[in-house]
Write a protein that holds these residues in place. Structure first.
Motif, PDB file in Angstrom:
ATOM      1  N   LYS A   1       0.819  -1.215   0.000  1.00 39.39           N
ATOM      2  CA  LYS A   1       0.000   0.000   0.000  1.00 39.39           C
ATOM      3  C   LYS A   1       0.853   1.265   0.000  1.00 39.39           C
ATOM      4  N   HIS A   2       2.080   1.165   0.528  1.00 43.31           N
ATOM      5  CA  HIS A   2       2.940   2.347   0.609  1.00 43.31           C
ATOM      6  C   HIS A   2       3.569   2.710  -0.738  1.00 43.31           C
ATOM      7  N   ILE A   3       3.595   1.781  -1.667  1.00 41.23           N
ATOM      8  CA  ILE A   3       4.201   2.049  -2.979  1.00 41.23           C
ATOM      9  C   ILE A   3       3.197   1.917  -4.116  1.00 41.23           C
ATOM     10  N   PHE A   4       1.940   1.688  -3.777  1.00 41.67           N
ATOM     11  CA  PHE A   4       0.915   1.421  -4.784  1.00 41.67           C
ATOM     12  C   PHE A   4       0.813   2.551  -5.807  1.00 41.67           C
ATOM     13  N   VAL A   5       0.598   3.769  -5.334  1.00 44.29           N
ATOM     14  CA  VAL A   5       0.437   4.898  -6.251  1.00 44.29           C
ATOM     15  C   VAL A   5       1.722   5.146  -7.030  1.00 44.29           C
ATOM     16  N   LYS A   6       2.857   5.011  -6.380  1.00 43.81           N
ATOM     17  CA  LYS A   6       4.136   5.201  -7.064  1.00 43.81           C
ATOM     18  C   LYS A   6       4.278   4.240  -8.238  1.00 43.81           C
ATOM     19  N   LYS A   7       3.894   2.977  -8.028  1.00 42.27           N
ATOM     20  CA  LYS A   7       3.997   1.976  -9.102  1.00 42.27           C
ATOM     21  C   LYS A   7       3.012   2.271 -10.227  1.00 42.27           C
ATOM     22  N   VAL A   8       1.801   2.694  -9.880  1.00 38.63           N
ATOM     23  CA  VAL A   8       0.834   3.076 -10.904  1.00 38.63           C
ATOM     24  C   VAL A   8       1.391   4.227 -11.734  1.00 38.63           C
ATOM     25  N   GLN A   9       1.987   5.180 -11.064  1.00 38.25           N
ATOM     26  CA  GLN A   9       2.572   6.331 -11.763  1.00 38.25           C
ATOM     27  C   GLN A   9       3.716   5.898 -12.676  1.00 38.25           C
TER      28      GLN A   9
ATOM     29  N   TYR B   1       2.567   4.002 -20.896  1.00 37.51           N
ATOM     30  CA  TYR B   1       1.407   4.634 -21.517  1.00 37.51           C
ATOM     31  C   TYR B   1       1.628   6.124 -21.744  1.00 37.51           C
ATOM     32  N   GLY B   2       2.868   6.524 -21.895  1.00 37.28           N
ATOM     33  CA  GLY B   2       3.199   7.920 -22.130  1.00 37.28           C
ATOM     34  C   GLY B   2       3.349   8.251 -23.605  1.00 37.28           C
ATOM     35  N   PRO B   3       3.808   9.467 -23.911  1.00 37.02           N
ATOM     36  CA  PRO B   3       3.939   9.934 -25.296  1.00 37.02           C
ATOM     37  C   PRO B   3       4.854   9.071 -26.160  1.00 37.02           C
ATOM     38  N   LYS B   4       5.897   8.508 -25.570  1.00 37.90           N
ATOM     39  CA  LYS B   4       6.823   7.705 -26.378  1.00 37.90           C
ATOM     40  C   LYS B   4       6.168   6.422 -26.887  1.00 37.90           C
ATOM     41  N   ASN B   5       5.018   6.066 -26.303  1.00 41.93           N
ATOM     42  CA  ASN B   5       4.267   4.894 -26.758  1.00 41.93           C
ATOM     43  C   ASN B   5       2.955   5.270 -27.448  1.00 41.93           C
ATOM     44  N   GLY B   6       2.851   6.536 -27.852  1.00 43.76           N
ATOM     45  CA  GLY B   6       1.705   6.944 -28.651  1.00 43.76           C
ATOM     46  C   GLY B   6       0.480   7.402 -27.884  1.00 43.76           C
ATOM     47  N   PHE B   7       0.575   7.518 -26.561  1.00 47.13           N
ATOM     48  CA  PHE B   7      -0.548   7.988 -25.748  1.00 47.13           C
ATOM     49  C   PHE B   7      -0.382   9.473 -25.422  1.00 47.13           C
ATOM     50  N   LYS B   8      -1.492  10.123 -25.137  1.00 48.25           N
ATOM     51  CA  LYS B   8      -1.463  11.483 -24.606  1.00 48.25           C
ATOM     52  C   LYS B   8      -2.257  11.492 -23.316  1.00 48.25           C
ATOM     53  N   ILE B   9      -1.613  11.902 -22.246  1.00 49.20           N
ATOM     54  CA  ILE B   9      -2.232  11.873 -20.921  1.00 49.20           C
ATOM     55  C   ILE B   9      -2.308  13.280 -20.358  1.00 49.20           C
ATOM     56  N   GLU B  10      -3.455  13.604 -19.765  1.00 45.50           N
ATOM     57  CA  GLU B  10      -3.673  14.913 -19.148  1.00 45.50           C
ATOM     58  C   GLU B  10      -4.288  14.729 -17.767  1.00 45.50           C
ATOM     59  N   GLY B  11      -4.316  15.817 -17.006  1.00 45.39           N
ATOM     60  CA  GLY B  11      -5.017  15.836 -15.722  1.00 45.39           C
ATOM     61  C   GLY B  11      -4.490  14.857 -14.697  1.00 45.39           C
TER      62      GLY B  11
ATOM     63  N   ALA C   1      -4.401   7.699  -7.477  1.00 47.12           N
ATOM     64  CA  ALA C   1      -3.816   8.104  -8.758  1.00 47.12           C
ATOM     65  C   ALA C   1      -4.954   8.311  -9.751  1.00 47.12           C
ATOM     66  N   ARG C   2      -4.928   9.432 -10.457  1.00 51.65           N
ATOM     67  CA  ARG C   2      -5.928   9.643 -11.502  1.00 51.65           C
ATOM     68  C   ARG C   2      -5.288  10.371 -12.674  1.00 51.65           C
ATOM     69  N   PHE C   3      -5.811  10.068 -13.867  1.00 49.44           N
ATOM     70  CA  PHE C   3      -5.316  10.708 -15.072  1.00 49.44           C
ATOM     71  C   PHE C   3      -6.321  10.453 -16.198  1.00 49.44           C
ATOM     72  N   ASP C   4      -6.250  11.291 -17.211  1.00 51.36           N
ATOM     73  CA  ASP C   4      -7.112  11.147 -18.387  1.00 51.36           C
ATOM     74  C   ASP C   4      -6.253  10.787 -19.594  1.00 51.36           C
ATOM     75  N   VAL C   5      -6.652   9.743 -20.303  1.00 49.77           N
ATOM     76  CA  VAL C   5      -6.034   9.410 -21.590  1.00 49.77           C
ATOM     77  C   VAL C   5      -6.889  10.058 -22.669  1.00 49.77           C
ATOM     78  N   VAL C   6      -6.293  10.994 -23.429  1.00 49.09           N
ATOM     79  CA  VAL C   6      -7.052  11.704 -24.457  1.00 49.09           C
ATOM     80  C   VAL C   6      -6.632  11.301 -25.872  1.00 49.09           C
ATOM     81  N   ALA C   7      -5.571  10.517 -25.974  1.00 48.99           N
ATOM     82  CA  ALA C   7      -5.174   9.929 -27.257  1.00 48.99           C
ATOM     83  C   ALA C   7      -4.620   8.545 -26.972  1.00 48.99           C
TER      84      ALA C   7
ATOM     85  N   ARG D   1     -12.453  10.998 -23.606  1.00 42.43           N
ATOM     86  CA  ARG D   1     -11.282  10.642 -22.801  1.00 42.43           C
ATOM     87  C   ARG D   1     -11.533   9.309 -22.119  1.00 42.43           C
ATOM     88  N   CYS D   2     -10.468   8.742 -21.578  1.00 41.38           N
ATOM     89  CA  CYS D   2     -10.567   7.610 -20.646  1.00 41.38           C
ATOM     90  C   CYS D   2     -10.135   8.148 -19.287  1.00 41.38           C
ATOM     91  N   ASP D   3     -11.051   8.224 -18.343  1.00 37.87           N
ATOM     92  CA  ASP D   3     -10.750   8.836 -17.049  1.00 37.87           C
ATOM     93  C   ASP D   3     -10.424   7.746 -16.019  1.00 37.87           C
TER      94      ASP D   3
END
Length: 212
Positions: free
Chosen positions: A113-121, A128-138, A146-152, A199-201
């Motif tokens: 539980k102490h590293i859960f969010v860190k690992k998700v991040q 799932y970042g730009p180098k792999n063709g995704f666009k993430i916001e928010g 942890a929360r984020f929006d996938v817009v591409a 988006r995917c929220d």
């Protein structure tokens, strides 16, 4: 045009996965034209080999499922609404549920539980970042949330380009298994690109206070 080494390796892996999936299909759907299927995989790999998501996402998931569904539709003269659920069930059994069982075990290790969010991040930004063709916001990264929006998304992009946007939902739905892995882990998502939203929220929560 000669195949690149990357394309050839990816095509071989996609063909191997397709054969495993076919083996798990109902008997009626196992007489797929393998030569035509292989040609379809080769064409898709050639078309998308330079896409940033090719090695990490497209060649491993989108290419084999897109080729297999398309070939099954042609061989059996059935609509995608009939073929996709059958392929989806076999694909989940082979490629989704086994790693989810491993994840469920890891989430029960002491101190997770102490590293859960860190690992998700880490996974989100690296895979799932730009180098792999995704666009993430928010993005929001807190102690237990942890929360984020996938817009591409390359899954939706390529399925749409290939005339089968409905296939995207196979990959969207596979994410939802995460919600059953641990009594304190909550996965929430109310919108997805694959279902027609903007988006995917994504939201992941480690809840210290309540169990589902």
């Amino acid at each position: 045009m000669a195949k690149s080494r990357k394309e050839d390796k990816a095509a071989r892996a996609a063909k191997k996965l397709c054969r495993k999936i076919i083996h798990k299909l109902p008997a009626k759907y196992r007489a797929i034209d393998l030569d035509a299927l292989d040609s379809e995989i080769d064409e898709l790999c050639l078309r998308y080999q330079d896409h940033p998501a090719f090695a990490t996402h497209l060649s491993k998931r989108v290419v084999p499922l897109l080729a297999l569904v398309r070939q099954a539709m042609q061989d059996y003269q059935e609509d995608s609404s009939l073929i996709i659920p059958i392929v989806q069930e076999a694909y989940y059994a082979l490629e989704v549920l086994p790693p989810m069982r491993i994840m469920a075990y890891l989430l029960r290790l002491p101190g997770v539980k102490h590293i859960f969010v860190k690992k998700v991040q880490e996974v989100t930004t690296s895979t799932y970042g730009p180098k792999n063709g995704f666009k993430i916001e928010g993005t929001e990264w807190s102690k237990r949330r942890a929360r984020f929006d996938v817009v591409a998304c390359p899954y939706f992009e390529v399925c749409s380009l290939e005339g089968m946007p409905e296939l995207t939902d196979v990959f969207c739905t596979s994410d939802e298994f995460f919600n059953d892995l641990h009594p304190r882990v909550h996965f929430n998502r109310s919108e997805t690109l694959g279902r027609g939203d903007s988006r995917c929220d994504f939201e992941y929560i480690w809840d210290d206070d309540q169990e589902k």
